[in-house]
Design an enzyme around this catalytic site. Sequence first.
Site, PDB file in Angstrom:
ATOM      1  CB  ILE A  23      -1.178   0.169   0.765  1.00 44.58           C
ATOM      2  CG1 ILE A  23      -2.254  -0.845   0.704  1.00 44.58           C
ATOM      3  CG2 ILE A  23      -1.362   1.456   1.346  1.00 44.58           C
ATOM      4  CD1 ILE A  23      -2.418  -1.385   2.710  1.00 44.58           C
ATOM      5  CB  VAL A  68       9.556   1.178  13.075  1.00 46.50           C
ATOM      6  CG1 VAL A  68       9.962   1.553  11.268  1.00 46.50           C
ATOM      7  CG2 VAL A  68       9.484   0.117  13.010  1.00 46.50           C
ATOM      8  CE1 TYR A 155      -5.583  -7.407  10.654  1.00 47.76           C
ATOM      9  CE2 TYR A 155      -5.796  -6.564  12.440  1.00 47.76           C
ATOM     10  CZ  TYR A 155      -5.354  -6.617  11.024  1.00 47.76           C
ATOM     11  OH  TYR A 155      -4.489  -5.419  10.695  1.00 47.76           O
ATOM     12  CE  LYS A 162      -2.546  -3.065  11.215  1.00 46.87           C
ATOM     13  NZ  LYS A 162      -2.048  -1.547  10.628  1.00 46.87           N
ATOM     14  CG  LEU A 194       5.215  -9.078  -0.496  1.00 48.72           C
ATOM     15  CD1 LEU A 194       6.710  -8.012   0.359  1.00 48.72           C
ATOM     16  CD2 LEU A 194       4.929 -10.126  -0.410  1.00 48.72           C
ATOM     17  CB  ALA A 195       1.042  -7.439   5.830  1.00 49.24           C
TER      18      ALA A 195
HETATM   19  P1  NAP Z   1       3.507  -5.020   3.164  1.00 52.05           P
HETATM   20  O1  NAP Z   1       3.295  -4.660   1.744  1.00 52.05           O
HETATM   21  O2  NAP Z   1       3.412  -6.266   3.400  1.00 52.05           O
HETATM   22  O3  NAP Z   1       3.903  -3.826   3.944  1.00 52.05           O
HETATM   23  C1  NAP Z   1       4.344  -4.052   5.756  1.00 52.05           C
HETATM   24  C2  NAP Z   1       4.923  -3.085   5.601  1.00 52.05           C
HETATM   25  O4  NAP Z   1       6.043  -2.982   7.170  1.00 52.05           O
HETATM   26  C3  NAP Z   1       6.758  -3.857   4.662  1.00 52.05           C
HETATM   27  O5  NAP Z   1       7.034  -2.943   4.133  1.00 52.05           O
HETATM   28  C4  NAP Z   1       7.670  -4.244   5.951  1.00 52.05           C
HETATM   29  O6  NAP Z   1       8.820  -3.782   5.158  1.00 52.05           O
HETATM   30  C5  NAP Z   1       7.132  -3.052   6.654  1.00 52.05           C
HETATM   31  N1  NAP Z   1       7.557  -3.728   8.619  1.00 52.05           N
HETATM   32  C6  NAP Z   1       7.149  -4.528   8.954  1.00 52.05           C
HETATM   33  N2  NAP Z   1       8.454  -4.837  10.596  1.00 52.05           N
HETATM   34  C7  NAP Z   1       8.722  -3.705  10.144  1.00 52.05           C
HETATM   35  C8  NAP Z   1       9.341  -2.408  10.995  1.00 52.05           C
HETATM   36  N3  NAP Z   1      10.454  -3.360  12.249  1.00 52.05           N
HETATM   37  N4  NAP Z   1      11.170  -1.906  10.696  1.00 52.05           N
HETATM   38  C9  NAP Z   1      10.134  -1.625  10.160  1.00 52.05           C
HETATM   39  N5  NAP Z   1       9.247  -1.442   8.381  1.00 52.05           N
HETATM   40  C10 NAP Z   1       8.961  -2.848   8.717  1.00 52.05           C
HETATM   41  O7  NAP Z   1       1.680  -5.158   3.348  1.00 52.05           O
HETATM   42  P2  NAP Z   1       0.772  -3.747   3.626  1.00 52.05           P
HETATM   43  O8  NAP Z   1      -0.863  -4.482   3.596  1.00 52.05           O
HETATM   44  O9  NAP Z   1       0.912  -2.567   2.345  1.00 52.05           O
HETATM   45  O10 NAP Z   1       0.788  -3.582   4.565  1.00 52.05           O
HETATM   46  C11 NAP Z   1       1.131  -1.809   4.816  1.00 52.05           C
HETATM   47  C12 NAP Z   1      -0.491  -1.420   6.688  1.00 52.05           C
HETATM   48  O11 NAP Z   1      -1.330  -1.777   5.468  1.00 52.05           O
HETATM   49  C13 NAP Z   1       0.094  -2.251   7.007  1.00 52.05           C
HETATM   50  O12 NAP Z   1      -0.002  -1.722   8.708  1.00 52.05           O
HETATM   51  C14 NAP Z   1      -1.450  -2.958   7.196  1.00 52.05           C
HETATM   52  O13 NAP Z   1      -1.656  -3.507   8.853  1.00 52.05           O
HETATM   53  C15 NAP Z   1      -2.153  -2.515   6.884  1.00 52.05           C
HETATM   54  N6  NAP Z   1      -3.786  -2.720   7.098  1.00 52.05           N
HETATM   55  C16 NAP Z   1      -3.665  -3.345   5.587  1.00 52.05           C
HETATM   56  C17 NAP Z   1      -4.202  -4.202   4.621  1.00 52.05           C
HETATM   57  C18 NAP Z   1      -4.329  -5.327   3.551  1.00 52.05           C
HETATM   58  O14 NAP Z   1      -5.620  -5.483   3.484  1.00 52.05           O
HETATM   59  N7  NAP Z   1      -3.500  -5.578   2.789  1.00 52.05           N
HETATM   60  C19 NAP Z   1      -5.538  -3.471   5.874  1.00 52.05           C
HETATM   61  C20 NAP Z   1      -5.771  -2.755   6.171  1.00 52.05           C
HETATM   62  C21 NAP Z   1      -4.708  -2.243   6.468  1.00 52.05           C
HETATM   63  P3  NAP Z   1       9.784  -5.581   4.870  1.00 52.05           P
HETATM   64  O15 NAP Z   1       8.942  -6.432   4.470  1.00 52.05           O
HETATM   65  O16 NAP Z   1      10.406  -4.665   4.195  1.00 52.05           O
HETATM   66  O17 NAP Z   1      10.801  -5.688   6.140  1.00 52.05           O
END
Ligand code: NAP
Length: 259
Positions: A23, A68, A155, A162, A194-195
Site C-alpha cells: 500500500i 522501526v 486477525y 490496530k 505480502l503482509a
Molecule cells: P506490506 O507490503 O507487507 O507492508 C508492510 C510493511 O511493514 C513492509 O514494508 C515491512 O517491511 C514493514 N515492516 C514490518 N516490520 C517493520 C519494522 N520493524 N521496521 C520497518 N518496517 C517494517 O503490506 P501492506 O498490506 O501494504 O501493509 C501496510 C499497512 O497497511 C499495514 O499497517 C497493514 O496492517 C495495513 N493494512 C493492510 C490491509 C491489507 O489488507 N493488506 C488492510 C488494512 C490495513 P519489510 O517487508 O521490508 O520488512
Amino acid sequence: MSYMGSLSGKTALVFGVASETSIAWAISQELAKNGAKIWLGYQFRYHSRIKDIAPQLPNLAGYERCDVSKEEELEAFFKKLQSPIDILVHAIAFAPATAFEGPVLQTSEADFSQALTVSSHSLPKMVKYAAPLMSKGGSVITLTYLGGQRVCANYKVMGVAKAALEAYVRELAHELGPQKIRVNAISAGPIKTLAASGIPNFDLILDYHKSVAPLRDNVTQEDVARCAAFLASDESRMITGQTIFVDGGYSIVGVPALS
Ligand code: NAP
C-alpha cells in the site's frame, strides 16, 4: 476530484514499501504524482523488492534502512535524514506467524509485545523524531484495519494492535494539533499484499468482503493512495484524529443482504 500538483513543494517520508503490492508503494507513487518529494524508509525483512523499485519513483529523494522497533535505528535514520518534512506515512505492521495460530486466549506475551511494538508503538516513536522536522506543520498518516474496532476472523492479536494504533492516532492528534501537525488513519478494506498473506484464508476474506460491501467491490492500493494524497494535502487542513474507512462501505453493514 483531483489533487494533481497540490503537494508540490512538500516532502514526504514513507515507511512500508516492500514490493509493488505494498500500500505504501501506491501511496508513494500518488504523492509523487501530485508533486511531493519522497524519502523512503524500509526494513528489508525477507522478500523486499525495495532496491529494484525505489529508483523507479519520480521525485525520489533517497531511501534508507530502518527497523522501526529499534530506537537506535530510528535515531540514526532521522539523524541522516536532516531534511524538513511535511508528510509522514506509517504503513507498517507485523505479528509473528504463531500469533495467528491458536486462539487469542493463548497469545504469548512475546507475540503480543512484538505485534504492538512494531504495529502500534512505532507510530509515536516515529512521530517523536519527525515532529521537530515539521516546523511548518504536517500530516501524519497511518494504515489500520476494521479488526481494530470489530472482530474480524483470523486477525487475532493484530486487532488489538490496530485498536492501540487508532487510540494513538487520537492521542497524537490532540498533542500535536497546536503545532498544526495532523494525525489520521486510513482503515483500508482487505488487499492482497505480502503482509496480508500471513493472515489465514485471506482469499475467502476478500470474496466475502466483495459480496457484502455496499459498493460490491474490493479496495485497491490506488483507492487508499488517493485518500492518502487528500489527507497529505492542505485540502484536508481541518481533519485530524480520525480513522477514515476506504472499504467500499463494508464497515457500515450490520446484517448483509440475505438473498
Ligand atoms: P506490506 O507490503 O507487507 O507492508 C508492510 C510493511 O511493514 C513492509 O514494508 C515491512 O517491511 C514493514 N515492516 C514490518 N516490520 C517493520 C519494522 N520493524 N521496521 C520497518 N518496517 C517494517 O503490506 P501492506 O498490506 O501494504 O501493509 C501496510 C499497512 O497497511 C499495514 O499497517 C497493514 O496492517 C495495513 N493494512 C493492510 C490491509 C491489507 O489488507 N493488506 C488492510 C488494512 C490495513 P519489510 O517487508 O521490508 O520488512
